[in-house]
Design an enzyme around this catalytic site. Sequence first.
Site, short mmCIF file in Angstrom:
data_model
loop_
_atom_site.label_atom_id
_atom_site.label_comp_id
_atom_site.label_asym_id
_atom_site.label_seq_id
_atom_site.Cartn_x
_atom_site.Cartn_y
_atom_site.Cartn_z
N TYR A 171 6.37 17.77 11.69
CA TYR A 171 7.13 16.88 11.67
C TYR A 171 8.83 17.42 11.49
O TYR A 171 9.66 16.40 11.28
CB TYR A 171 7.11 15.93 10.59
CG TYR A 171 5.65 15.28 10.33
CD1 TYR A 171 5.15 14.65 11.21
CD2 TYR A 171 5.04 15.47 9.09
CE1 TYR A 171 3.63 14.33 11.26
CE2 TYR A 171 3.81 15.06 8.90
CZ TYR A 171 3.39 14.33 9.84
OH TYR A 171 1.73 13.83 9.79
N CYS A 173 -0.36 33.21 10.65
CA CYS A 173 0.20 33.83 11.89
C CYS A 173 0.47 33.08 12.99
O CYS A 173 -0.31 32.52 13.70
CB CYS A 173 -1.11 34.45 12.47
SG CYS A 173 -1.43 35.86 11.47
N GLU A 174 1.70 32.36 12.78
CA GLU A 174 2.05 31.36 13.65
C GLU A 174 3.76 31.36 13.36
O GLU A 174 4.23 31.15 12.58
CB GLU A 174 1.64 29.97 13.15
CG GLU A 174 1.94 28.87 13.92
CD GLU A 174 0.56 28.57 14.69
OE1 GLU A 174 0.85 27.96 16.12
OE2 GLU A 174 -0.65 28.61 14.42
N GLU A 218 0.75 -1.25 0.02
CA GLU A 218 0.02 0.03 0.19
C GLU A 218 0.89 1.22 0.11
O GLU A 218 0.62 2.12 0.84
CB GLU A 218 -0.78 0.01 1.54
CG GLU A 218 -1.72 -1.08 1.32
CD GLU A 218 -2.62 -1.06 2.82
OE1 GLU A 218 -3.54 -1.59 2.99
OE2 GLU A 218 -1.60 -0.61 3.90
N PRO A 219 1.63 1.59 -1.03
CA PRO A 219 2.52 2.57 -0.92
C PRO A 219 1.51 3.86 -1.24
O PRO A 219 0.79 4.10 -2.07
CB PRO A 219 3.35 2.52 -2.26
CG PRO A 219 2.68 1.58 -3.19
CD PRO A 219 1.72 0.63 -2.23
N GLY A 220 1.99 4.97 -0.61
CA GLY A 220 1.23 6.10 -0.75
C GLY A 220 2.16 7.19 -1.25
O GLY A 220 2.37 7.72 -2.22
N ARG A 221 3.23 7.60 -0.04
CA ARG A 221 4.05 8.80 -0.51
C ARG A 221 5.03 8.31 -1.62
O ARG A 221 5.35 9.40 -2.58
CB ARG A 221 4.93 8.85 0.78
CG ARG A 221 5.80 10.08 0.91
CD ARG A 221 7.10 10.01 1.83
NE ARG A 221 6.53 9.49 3.25
CZ ARG A 221 6.06 10.46 4.10
NH1 ARG A 221 6.15 11.76 4.02
NH2 ARG A 221 5.45 9.84 5.34
N TYR A 252 0.89 14.17 1.21
CA TYR A 252 0.61 14.81 2.34
C TYR A 252 0.73 16.21 2.63
O TYR A 252 1.30 16.87 3.57
CB TYR A 252 1.47 13.99 3.43
CG TYR A 252 1.37 12.69 3.53
CD1 TYR A 252 0.00 12.06 4.08
CD2 TYR A 252 2.34 11.68 3.19
CE1 TYR A 252 0.08 10.60 4.02
CE2 TYR A 252 2.14 10.11 3.25
CZ TYR A 252 0.95 9.95 3.49
OH TYR A 252 0.69 8.31 3.59
N ARG A 287 3.90 19.89 6.96
CA ARG A 287 4.72 18.95 7.30
C ARG A 287 6.03 19.50 7.91
O ARG A 287 6.27 18.96 9.00
CB ARG A 287 5.32 18.21 6.21
CG ARG A 287 3.99 17.36 5.46
CD ARG A 287 4.51 16.21 4.51
NE ARG A 287 5.16 15.11 5.15
CZ ARG A 287 6.55 14.80 5.05
NH1 ARG A 287 7.30 15.91 4.59
NH2 ARG A 287 6.93 13.84 5.58
N1 LLP Z 1 -1.01 1.92 4.76
C1 LLP Z 1 -1.40 2.15 6.18
C2 LLP Z 1 -2.20 1.16 6.76
C3 LLP Z 1 -0.80 3.31 6.58
O1 LLP Z 1 -1.44 3.81 7.74
C4 LLP Z 1 -0.29 4.24 5.66
C5 LLP Z 1 0.15 5.58 6.07
C6 LLP Z 1 0.11 3.71 4.29
C7 LLP Z 1 -0.32 2.44 4.24
C8 LLP Z 1 0.86 4.65 3.43
O2 LLP Z 1 2.18 4.86 3.98
P1 LLP Z 1 3.32 5.98 2.73
O3 LLP Z 1 3.45 4.83 1.60
O4 LLP Z 1 2.60 6.75 2.53
O5 LLP Z 1 4.24 5.80 3.68
N2 LLP Z 1 1.27 12.52 7.36
C9 LLP Z 1 2.48 11.76 7.50
C10 LLP Z 1 2.41 10.14 6.88
C11 LLP Z 1 1.58 9.53 7.68
C12 LLP Z 1 1.15 8.10 7.19
C13 LLP Z 1 0.00 7.23 7.82
N3 LLP Z 1 -0.38 5.90 7.30
C14 LLP Z 1 3.56 12.66 6.58
O6 LLP Z 1 3.24 13.60 6.28
O7 LLP Z 1 4.69 12.22 6.76
#
Ligand code: LLP
Length: 439
Positions: free
Chosen positions: A336, A363-364, A292-295, A392, A332
């Site tokens: 973080y 304003c921060e 499940e890649p997102g980033r 993100y 971000r």
């Molecule tokens: N699967 C599950 C169950 C997750 O909780 C996440 C991310 C992903 C897949 C996707 O992960 P990725 O491939 O994107 O790393 N807002 C934070 C990142 C939070 C990620 C939450 N879960 C940031 O901006 O760094």
Amino acid sequence: MTTNQLLKPITETNINGKIHIGGCNTIELAKRYGTPLYVIDEDTIRSVCKDYKNAFKRYPHTKMMYASKALCTSAISKILDSEGFGFDVVSIGEIYTVVKSGIPLTHVLFNGNNKTEEELDYAIKNGIGRISVDNFAEVDLISKIGGKYNKNIDVLLRITPGIECHTHEYIKTGQLDSKFGFDLSQIDDAITKIITEHQNIRIRGLHAHIGSQIFEPKCFHDEIEVLIKEISRIEEKFGIVLDEINIGGGLGVKYTESDLPPSIDEVADVIISSLEHHIDKYKTNPPTLYIEPGRSIISTAGVTLYTIGSMKQVPNMTKYITVDGGMADNPRPSMYQAEYVAEIANDTTGRENEKVTIAGRFCESGDILIKDITLPKAETGDILCVYNTGAYNYSMASNYNKVEKSAMVLVKDGKSDIIVNRETLEDLISHDVIPDRLK
Ligand code: LLP
């Protein structure tokens, strides 16, 4: 080298001192659509998808699910669907976006540690592919809703595998004391509850996610060992065969020169080798592997264009350059301490370099986008291009200070298309209500 190891979109070029992306001149994009502007390069997204598909060819039982939380819009969903990806979603809003883009819900896996009854009802009614069950209360709820629609529901059990990986505290999820999923010691109770009380729930496999922006492939090796070992143990104890494992997302990207994420090939190699090794060791059938890649799918494809406004030199200290966006379009850095690289997108020939800090307009005091960056001497009206903002950023954007959310354009082959309209002032008050007694 794979796309996640690049700092900039693959189509980025500099023509006569001006940054171009997807064949489009960013200065013209800024003029035409206004700033802040999210720019997404379609070729970069497709290039990462190809990287993933090539890397996992060796294990044909792999299913790629894009983690929509990184960037969820209708056009982005269409692109990922056309690349053969399914979707990992975490809310009814993400499900709705996918459904309204014409994508069958059978390609969707619903995650989350507190899904509401309304969300589960919508998902089950519309034929969601999988639900990742997070806790005991959810088991009862899913079964009840399944009964209402006379449906059997395929689920994965979300577990916390107890793997610590080196990343920011807030984006770690797989360690033992985590709010997500069943502790290893609770798995048997969850299975017993399902098989004795809820025949309409079919347990298909196990799901874990160990964190985000991960640079050490070894974490995935360890995670897979836990999952396969559990599957084998469950088969022996309960006589049920779980033929799916979902290892979550998490692969890192290159935000700065010093970030050295592993290639998708390297990570796939570790994952597949670990699978083969542990399948052999624990004598299980090769399961379907969900990732499940997102980033890593969307980050590098995105940049944000800002217009530089006011500047301030604190005597003998920092020089601040302020842009027309900041923590509301990219939270971000303030959340973080995330670091970004930026360049001035217009021609700066002949200007000297200077060290500056890029401040946001909100304003921060913490609204600092980039601390201490060397840039050609900036002038008011210059366009600043911040790289790697695809993931993100928009998905975590807010209306802080009652500022409209930015527009997003998709660029490809010299053409640009709006994929998210800029919010209007009217949008900002469209949910406000004035009670009669105040009128
Ligand atoms: N699967 C599950 C169950 C997750 O909780 C996440 C991310 C992903 C897949 C996707 O992960 P990725 O491939 O994107 O790393 N807002 C934070 C990142 C939070 C990620 C939450 N879960 C940031 O901006 O760094």
